[in-house]
Design a protein around this motif. Sequence first.
Motif, PDB file in Angstrom:
ATOM      1  N   GLU A 140       0.880  -0.912  -0.477  1.00 20.13           N
ATOM      2  CA  GLU A 140      -0.339   0.098   0.312  1.00 20.13           C
ATOM      3  C   GLU A 140       1.068   1.463   0.316  1.00 20.13           C
ATOM      4  OE1 GLU A 140      -1.413   2.266   3.091  1.00 20.13           O
ATOM      5  OE2 GLU A 140       1.051   2.013   3.100  1.00 20.13           O
TER       6      GLU A 140
ATOM      7  N   THR B 226      -0.139   4.250   1.656  1.00 16.09           N
ATOM      8  CA  THR B 226       0.188   5.700   2.815  1.00 16.09           C
ATOM      9  C   THR B 226       1.454   5.137   3.519  1.00 16.09           C
ATOM     10  OG1 THR B 226      -2.093   4.933   2.816  1.00 16.09           O
ATOM     11  CG2 THR B 226      -1.445   6.649   4.555  1.00 16.09           C
TER      12      THR B 226
ATOM     13  N   ARG C 116      -0.078  -7.650  -2.553  1.00 12.59           N
ATOM     14  CA  ARG C 116       0.212  -8.170  -2.206  1.00 12.59           C
ATOM     15  C   ARG C 116      -0.052 -10.221  -2.317  1.00 12.59           C
ATOM     16  NH1 ARG C 116      -5.051  -4.484   1.143  1.00 12.59           N
ATOM     17  NH2 ARG C 116      -3.486  -2.716   0.472  1.00 12.59           N
TER      18      ARG C 116
ATOM     19  N   GLU D 299      -2.244 -11.899  -1.682  1.00 13.03           N
ATOM     20  CA  GLU D 299      -3.183 -12.877  -1.302  1.00 13.03           C
ATOM     21  C   GLU D 299      -4.274 -13.655  -2.447  1.00 13.03           C
ATOM     22  OE1 GLU D 299      -6.378  -9.508  -0.097  1.00 13.03           O
ATOM     23  OE2 GLU D 299      -5.689  -8.580  -1.557  1.00 13.03           O
TER      24      GLU D 299
ATOM     25  N   TYR E 156      -6.389  -9.328  -6.538  1.00 16.87           N
ATOM     26  CA  TYR E 156      -5.105  -9.502  -7.706  1.00 16.87           C
ATOM     27  C   TYR E 156      -3.914  -9.340  -6.957  1.00 16.87           C
ATOM     28  CZ  TYR E 156      -8.494  -8.594 -11.477  1.00 16.87           C
ATOM     29  OH  TYR E 156      -9.855  -9.039 -11.516  1.00 16.87           O
TER      30      TYR E 156
ATOM     31  N   GLN F  71      -3.361   0.922  -7.839  1.00 14.62           N
ATOM     32  CA  GLN F  71      -4.177   2.112  -7.097  1.00 14.62           C
ATOM     33  C   GLN F  71      -4.335   3.616  -6.818  1.00 14.62           C
ATOM     34  OE1 GLN F  71      -2.791   1.519  -2.253  1.00 14.62           O
ATOM     35  NE2 GLN F  71      -4.652   0.500  -2.391  1.00 14.62           N
TER      36      GLN F  71
ATOM     37  N   GLU G   7      -3.684  11.685  -0.265  1.00 17.97           N
ATOM     38  CA  GLU G   7      -3.162  11.732   1.232  1.00 17.97           C
ATOM     39  C   GLU G   7      -3.169  13.581   1.150  1.00 17.97           C
ATOM     40  OE1 GLU G   7      -2.907   9.195   3.223  1.00 17.97           O
ATOM     41  OE2 GLU G   7      -2.400   7.748   0.821  1.00 17.97           O
TER      42      GLU G   7
ATOM     43  N   ARG H 272     -11.022  -1.589   9.327  1.00 19.26           N
ATOM     44  CA  ARG H 272     -10.126  -1.052   8.187  1.00 19.26           C
ATOM     45  C   ARG H 272      -9.543  -2.022   8.868  1.00 19.26           C
ATOM     46  NH1 ARG H 272     -10.427  -0.587   3.858  1.00 19.26           N
ATOM     47  NH2 ARG H 272      -8.820   1.351   3.941  1.00 19.26           N
TER      48      ARG H 272
ATOM     49  N   TYR I 271      -3.032   1.630  11.342  1.00 18.11           N
ATOM     50  CA  TYR I 271      -3.129   3.143  11.792  1.00 18.11           C
ATOM     51  C   TYR I 271      -4.187   4.029  11.823  1.00 18.11           C
ATOM     52  CZ  TYR I 271      -2.612   3.011   6.602  1.00 18.11           C
ATOM     53  OH  TYR I 271      -2.822   3.002   4.973  1.00 18.11           O
ATOM     54  N   TYR I 272      -5.416   3.528  11.172  1.00 22.28           N
ATOM     55  CA  TYR I 272      -5.781   4.889  11.257  1.00 22.28           C
ATOM     56  C   TYR I 272      -6.854   4.941  12.477  1.00 22.28           C
ATOM     57  CZ  TYR I 272      -6.736   3.061   7.051  1.00 22.28           C
ATOM     58  OH  TYR I 272      -6.882   3.042   5.162  1.00 22.28           O
TER      59      TYR I 272
ATOM     60  N   ALA J 173     -14.937  -3.955  -2.151  1.00 21.94           N
ATOM     61  CA  ALA J 173     -14.544  -2.135  -1.636  1.00 21.94           C
ATOM     62  C   ALA J 173     -13.993  -1.676  -3.241  1.00 21.94           C
ATOM     63  CB  ALA J 173     -13.510  -2.621  -0.376  1.00 21.94           C
ATOM     64  N   LEU J 174     -14.710  -0.387  -3.354  1.00 27.43           N
ATOM     65  CA  LEU J 174     -14.063   0.109  -4.605  1.00 27.43           C
ATOM     66  C   LEU J 174     -13.049   0.590  -3.786  1.00 27.43           C
ATOM     67  CD1 LEU J 174     -16.617   1.646  -6.405  1.00 27.43           C
ATOM     68  CD2 LEU J 174     -14.931  -0.082  -7.107  1.00 27.43           C
TER      69      LEU J 174
ATOM     70  N   GLY K 114      -7.151   9.810   4.368  1.00 25.66           N
ATOM     71  CA  GLY K 114      -6.278   9.870   2.471  1.00 25.66           C
ATOM     72  C   GLY K 114      -7.187   8.281   2.363  1.00 25.66           C
TER      73      GLY K 114
ATOM     74  N   GLY L  95      -9.197   0.940  -5.515  1.00 29.09           N
ATOM     75  CA  GLY L  95      -8.344  -0.175  -6.249  1.00 29.09           C
ATOM     76  C   GLY L  95      -9.458  -0.240  -7.598  1.00 29.09           C
TER      77      GLY L  95
HETATM   78  P1  HAM Z   1      -6.677  -0.710   1.567  1.00 27.00           P
HETATM   79  O1  HAM Z   1      -8.575  -1.109   1.905  1.00 27.00           O
HETATM   80  O2  HAM Z   1      -6.349  -1.788   1.909  1.00 27.00           O
HETATM   81  O3  HAM Z   1      -6.414   0.754   2.277  1.00 27.00           O
HETATM   82  O4  HAM Z   1      -6.586  -0.377  -0.309  1.00 27.00           O
HETATM   83  C1  HAM Z   1      -7.786   0.119  -0.605  1.00 27.00           C
HETATM   84  C2  HAM Z   1      -8.236  -0.217  -1.891  1.00 27.00           C
HETATM   85  O5  HAM Z   1      -7.375  -1.290  -2.670  1.00 27.00           O
HETATM   86  C3  HAM Z   1      -9.150  -1.893  -1.681  1.00 27.00           C
HETATM   87  O6  HAM Z   1     -10.645  -0.984  -1.624  1.00 27.00           O
HETATM   88  C4  HAM Z   1      -9.877  -1.696  -3.018  1.00 27.00           C
HETATM   89  O7  HAM Z   1     -10.615  -1.468  -4.086  1.00 27.00           O
HETATM   90  C5  HAM Z   1      -8.236  -2.280  -3.261  1.00 27.00           C
HETATM   91  N1  HAM Z   1      -7.364  -3.071  -3.555  1.00 27.00           N
HETATM   92  C6  HAM Z   1      -6.936  -4.281  -2.074  1.00 27.00           C
HETATM   93  N2  HAM Z   1      -5.844  -5.134  -2.159  1.00 27.00           N
HETATM   94  C7  HAM Z   1      -6.571  -5.401  -3.205  1.00 27.00           C
HETATM   95  C8  HAM Z   1      -6.121  -6.488  -4.288  1.00 27.00           C
HETATM   96  N3  HAM Z   1      -5.736  -7.896  -4.125  1.00 27.00           N
HETATM   97  N4  HAM Z   1      -6.446  -6.440  -5.793  1.00 27.00           N
HETATM   98  C9  HAM Z   1      -7.254  -5.540  -6.642  1.00 27.00           C
HETATM   99  N5  HAM Z   1      -7.692  -4.771  -5.497  1.00 27.00           N
HETATM  100  C10 HAM Z   1      -7.444  -4.688  -4.189  1.00 27.00           C
HETATM  101  C11 HAM Z   1      -5.402   1.058   1.511  1.00 27.00           C
HETATM  102  O8  HAM Z   1      -4.396   0.386   1.019  1.00 27.00           O
HETATM  103  C12 HAM Z   1      -4.796   2.774   2.423  1.00 27.00           C
HETATM  104  N6  HAM Z   1      -3.490   3.178   1.940  1.00 27.00           N
HETATM  105  C13 HAM Z   1      -5.948   3.451   2.607  1.00 27.00           C
HETATM  106  C14 HAM Z   1      -5.701   4.308   2.592  1.00 27.00           C
HETATM  107  C15 HAM Z   1      -4.883   5.290   2.057  1.00 27.00           C
HETATM  108  N7  HAM Z   1      -5.715   4.723   3.889  1.00 27.00           N
HETATM  109  C16 HAM Z   1      -5.236   6.502   4.284  1.00 27.00           C
HETATM  110  N8  HAM Z   1      -5.158   6.654   3.010  1.00 27.00           N
END
Ligand code: HAM
Length: 429
Positions: free
Chosen positions: A88, A90, A119, A121, A128, A133, A137, A269, A273-274, A291-292, A314, A318
């Motif tokens: 990620e 942030t 990731r 996953e 994926y 992304q 922020e 979440r 860090y939240y 989750a979009l 922030g 996805g």
């Molecule tokens: P997150 O919820 O882990 O937050 O990821 C944000 C978005 O990335 C998810 O809602 C999803 O749409 C997309 N996403 C996550 N993992 C995958 C995956 N394996 N494949 C496809 N799409 C994915 C963060 O990453 C935080 N950094 C958001 C944030 C920014 N918070 C504060 N600032």
Amino acid sequence: MTTLKAVRGTRDLLPPETALWNRIEATARAVFARYNFGEIRTPIFEDTGLFARGVGEETDIVSKEMYTWEDRARAQSEKTQSLTLRPENTAGVVRAYIEHQLGETGQLQKLYYIGPQFRRERPQKGRYRQFSQIGAEVIGPPSAGSESPLRDAEILEMLATLLDELGITGWKLDLNSVGSSVDRARYNEVLRTALDSVVSGMCVDCQRRAVTNPLRVLDCKAPADQPIIDTLPVIADSLDEASRTHFAQVLDALDAAGVPYSRNHRLVRGLDYYTRTTFEFTHGGLGAQNALLGGGRYDGLSEAIGGPKAPGIGFAMGEDRLILTLQATLNQGAVPPQLADAFIAPLGESLNPAALALARELRGAGLGIELGDGSFRLKKSFEAADKTASRIVILGEDELQSGILTVKTFATGIQTKVPRTELAVFLKP
Ligand code: HAM
């Protein structure tokens, strides 16, 4: 020999779908510009410690999903270092904020990014191992107003605008407040106590979480655990006065701006860090991975990775999921095949150089040109042209000498003689 394929969980993006990716990115950049955000580009890999300290050792992301390796020293002056492909962005943005002392400006930093994250996953539709992304922020010293609930509301209003402009309809915004770190610690204890009597009937993951990080129990998807989770105390009751007021002010501003939302007590979440506001935008068309985008406030992240006090908020969307949503809803994602303005068909290999010169001239005039090959028979040129361009320009010896070219427009079937000097104007769509 076995053929090599893209690694599981990664994909190639090909035209014409990439046109849709570009359209999304262009729309996002245009919206970010209107809200006065600037772009930040951080490295794709970072020191592993950044994510361990920033995102949290106990999170699924850090404990199970990171691509981490020991990067061997190449010189005496270097140390072997544990590196990680960013899961990620942030943490990377906040690291850059600290490293470049952006807080010294005394201004809010409004930064956006577009790029791949990684990731490990279990891959499935919308999930994926390399995904992209689009995130932003807002971070700065408290004196710059970084803690203001207006910042939270503005981010959410910007997201509503961005999704609308992308043509995504039917999204749903879920909101919660996870309070300050003190509130969270208090709630964790309340949860731990409440879980004591029920956790033995829950899934093994929850049994572990109840000990290590009770808040994570609220993320559990196991159907059998849901009725138990519904009886657990909610975080809203553990918030102190300041966090409650902050959240109420976020909601007031959203009401004033007409941004619809639902409160969701379980939205804690998956990253540690939240603080305070957390949110997710979901879309029904996405199936299990609905989750979009997700995000929230992270008022203590900078300090957690060794920086000054720098509250922030922030989100990250996805991009892969935006694409899936657009493709699914009313076929809005269908990208019309991109046709060049003209296909130049040289009649014979000796005319290839002249054809290249003509193509250069027309492209210089801003036209999209497919360049054929004089070794093709005319029939083959016509077939190739019909698939890739809206017109064909025939370039034979006669045409070259006379400067009068034959152009056929496929849509009408009409053939026209056009002087070379007028060709660019004639071909303009
Ligand atoms: P997150 O919820 O882990 O937050 O990821 C944000 C978005 O990335 C998810 O809602 C999803 O749409 C997309 N996403 C996550 N993992 C995958 C995956 N394996 N494949 C496809 N799409 C994915 C963060 O990453 C935080 N950094 C958001 C944030 C920014 N918070 C504060 N600032």
